[in-house]
Design a protein around this motif. Structure first.
Motif, mmCIF file in Angstrom:
data_model
loop_
_atom_site.group_PDB
_atom_site.id
_atom_site.type_symbol
_atom_site.label_atom_id
_atom_site.label_comp_id
_atom_site.label_asym_id
_atom_site.label_seq_id
_atom_site.Cartn_x
_atom_site.Cartn_y
_atom_site.Cartn_z
ATOM 1 N N PHE A 23 49.276 69.584 65.147
ATOM 2 C CA PHE A 23 49.963 68.291 65.100
ATOM 3 C C PHE A 23 50.911 68.197 63.911
ATOM 4 O O PHE A 23 52.103 67.905 64.075
ATOM 5 N N LEU A 28 46.321 66.547 69.746
ATOM 6 C CA LEU A 28 45.474 66.189 68.607
ATOM 7 C C LEU A 28 44.210 65.464 69.053
ATOM 8 O O LEU A 28 43.086 65.852 68.669
ATOM 9 N N LEU A 39 52.220 66.020 71.158
ATOM 10 C CA LEU A 39 51.453 66.391 69.967
ATOM 11 C C LEU A 39 50.239 65.491 69.790
ATOM 12 O O LEU A 39 49.148 65.951 69.430
ATOM 13 N N ASN A 40 50.404 64.202 70.046
ATOM 14 C CA ASN A 40 49.286 63.268 69.949
ATOM 15 C C ASN A 40 48.227 63.566 71.006
ATOM 16 O O ASN A 40 47.019 63.475 70.724
#
Length: 225
Positions: free
Chosen positions: A159, A196, A192-193
């Motif tokens: 991330f 993560l 990316l979130n």
């Protein structure tokens, strides 16, 4: 599309709460509440921007401060007595001071604290790298795919390294509109979130499974003794 990442954050928080009784005595108990703070900040920030039409940067300034401190505390527990723990310990002590100096004397509280945000992001990358170095140095064999610490550090590394690259080296992604104001930058950040918080869900699942296994073994031992 703008809120897909929020659904993953909420899912990770709910998953953590459901199995909190298994997680609460482990190093990842803080992660549940960290995610809860992130979700709360996102909800408040969205309400301020879309309903009240007022700046929401102060909420994110405070939320990211708490987020980085909790990440640092989790890494400190992950490292344990490892020689790399000095970095996370110093970070937890120094970061709030630097954040306060930044918002009071440099950038102010009315704008996003990009300086200390970048510092926090780089520090997360360093801590994650230290974790992987410690694995290489450790002679004991570890099944990484069954390690909550591995998935935690992996999610953090992916991330924050990708986010920094996206923010500093792919600046034009803000200008590339995909549809209805949803830019390439937002798409990358959303992916990316998702990565993560999927890693965090994996952390909770592995931790829950490990605690359940240890509890069952203890029960079986008690029965036979």
């Amino acid at each position: 599309m703008n809120f897909i990442f929020l659904y993953f954050e909420i899912a990770a928080f709910i998953y953590g709460l459901i199995y909190y009784k298994h997680i609460k005595k482990t190093k990842f108990a803080k992660l549940v509440w960290l995610i809860g703070i992130v979700v709360l900040a996102e909800l408040i920030g969205t309400y301020q921007r879309r309903v009240l039409h007022v700046p929401n940067v102060q909420v994110y300034n405070i939320a990211t401060l708490i987020e980085f401190i909790l990440y640092g505390l989790i890494f400190t527990e992950v490292f344990g007595s490892n020689k790399w723990s000095w970095f996370s310990k110093y970070f937890v002590l120094a970061y709030p001071i630097l954040w306060l100096i930044n918002i009071t004397l440099i950038q102010g509280f009315q704008v996003f604290h990009t300086y200390t945000m970048s510092l926090g992001s780089f520090s997360m990358i360093i801590m994650a790298c230290f974790y992987f170095i410690s694995i290489i140095e450790n002679e004991e064999k570890i099944d990484l795919l069954k390690s909550g610490s591995f998935w935690f550090a992996t999610g953090i590394l992916i991330f924050y390294s990708s986010d920094i690259f996206n923010s500093f080296f792919l600046r034009n992604t803000h200008k590339i509109n995909l549809f209805n104001g949803f830019t390439l930058f937002k798409l990358i950040n959303t992916v990316l979130n998702i990565i993560l918080y999927s890693c965090f869900i994996k952390v909770f699942h592995i931790t829950k499974e490990r605690i359940q296994k240890e509890t069952n073994e203890l029960v079986q031992y008690s029965i036979h003794n």
